[in-house]
Design an enzyme around this catalytic site. Structure first.
Site, PDB file in Angstrom:
ATOM      1  CB  ALA A  58      -0.908  -0.002   1.229  1.00 33.06           C
ATOM      2  CE  LYS A  59       5.786   0.391  -3.346  1.00 32.48           C
ATOM      3  NZ  LYS A  59       5.025  -0.807  -3.751  1.00 32.48           N
TER       4      LYS A  59
END
Lengths: 272, 272
Positions: free
Chosen positions: B95-96
């Protein structure tokens, strides 16, 4: 939306206020929890009450994702409500996304096509090919994190690299990217003197400024160094406006807070 | 999941393969598009066919968000399917994410509580207080971007700051954060010699390695420098496995690709 339309709206409303729609289920008025979609009901009431004084709304995606599918649905309803009823408002998905090229393209599709936001915030760590898929949308704005307003900003963003700090390298480097005229930057308000140096690098760009008010930044100090010929500032307030009251009067209290900020901005605009 | 459980699974399966579930509607087999939930049907078939050779699955959230509410629902179904049927598998939400403290806390809630992933990838740009809300979950793993595998990695991550590059500062600094033993790092495979220097700073940490195969990295080179006494590597393959065929045999073709990678890993593990 074009930046010129945002500037026109700012001049008309005499406001460069952005309101963060960071809807926390633990903070919204208790009576809303009985409704079918408390997040959307809260946002709708806040938007209806404050839009005269506000040029931009900025939902932070974290608060919606934390509520699962219902949260994502409430986000979709909120942006649809804004686009239908207030198309002049500049909408920001505060999502701080960023990934390798083809993957960033998927995020751009999510926020620019599926949800139809005018802009999205993007993290710079992964560099050019992580940002350009957003910039490829000609009528959309990409807001790149430069200097944020939190304590952790001083862990990596302000590290010196050669003559300059990392956040200045982000500003300088990003100016060379494809379609860079559609870039804005996040510039935290915790230290107003930074704005002078930021303006040396990006004199013409809009800056989205969190950290005024609750986080300690001063509006007049930020404006002193940050304003440019097109105003060039969007000042964000989230908690200070939307949680001004947790009672039945929450929307009216939010309107009063937004109006107070708009009046300060009107004074600043009148002498600049 | 504890890291020791992941290590036990690696030793049992003789594999340290992570498969990226990056479901692109333009690439999945046409016959799945007739089903009610093509994304989930694709994932389920891939998982059923490959799990013997795989210790971790990594859906990248961008591909799901690009499909709107349906995408988010498919992500929720996919992680629920994994947690119910394959609780031994280490799940990664790629998801960073990363935001100021209380907001990162909302992202942590979304991925660790609502979706119940074992881990999430996090961007370091906003520093300590943007990462510690993830680390606050004692039985969850936070995977911090250090050196990514895309061309843009060389825009900011490899800038020199004092003696070291920015990505090394990220490694060094993060070691001091609260509950840092629950950190892993993303380390791209495009240049295997980097792994030597990374191992000097984080000898004991697990590294999640994208960029082997399609992006040009070499498995044996990465292992030469990257393996540690607990293996310490998760090698990701996405397109090379899941899009091995776009016909009716897509799951069987994915199994063959996964098995091929597992056999290479078994050989490497047998001599290390």
């Amino acid at each position: 939306m074009k930046i010129s339309e945002l500037v026109a709206q700012i001049r008309k409303k005499k406001s460069f206020l952005c309101v963060g729609l960071d809807v926390d289920m633990d903070k919204i008025p208790a009576h809303l929890l009985q409704t079918e979609d408390p997040i959307f009901e809260f946002n709708k009431a806040i938007i209806d009450a404050t839009h005269d004084y506000v040029v931009s709304y900025k939902p932070n995606t974290a608060f919606y994702e934390a509520q699962g599918i219902k949260g994502w649905q409430a986000l979709a309803k909120t942006i649809a409500y804004l686009n239908t009823n207030h198309p002049e408002i500049f909408t920001i998905a505060d999502a701080k996304r960023g990934d390798i090229g083809n993957t960033s393209g998927m995020y751009a599709k999510a926020f620019f096509e599926d949800l139809a936001f005018d802009s999205v915030t993007v993290a710079p760590y992964m560099g050019k090919d992580s940002v350009e898929p957003f910039l490829a949308y000609k009528d959309k704005i990409t807001i790149l994190l430069a200097l944020t307003s939190n304590p952790g900003a001083f862990d990596f963003q302000t590290l010196k690299t050669g003559e300059d700090e990392v956040y200045k390298k982000v500003l300088e480097t990003s100016k060379k990217w494809q379609n860079a005229k559609n870039l804005m930057y996040v510039a935290g308000a915790t230290k107003a003197e930074y704005f002078k140096e930021i303006r040396d690098i990006v004199p013409d760009s809009f800056l989205l400024v969190p950290g005024v008010g609750a986080q300690g930044g001063s509006l007049s100090e930020v404006c002193k160094f940050g304003l440019n010929k097109n105003i060039g500032l969007l000042i964000n307030s989230s908690r200070g406006v939307i949680y001004a009251s947790d009672g039945l009067d929450f929307a009216e209290a939010a309107r009063k807070e937004a109006h107070k900020l708009q009046k300060e901005m009107e004074v600043i605009l009148s002498v600049n």
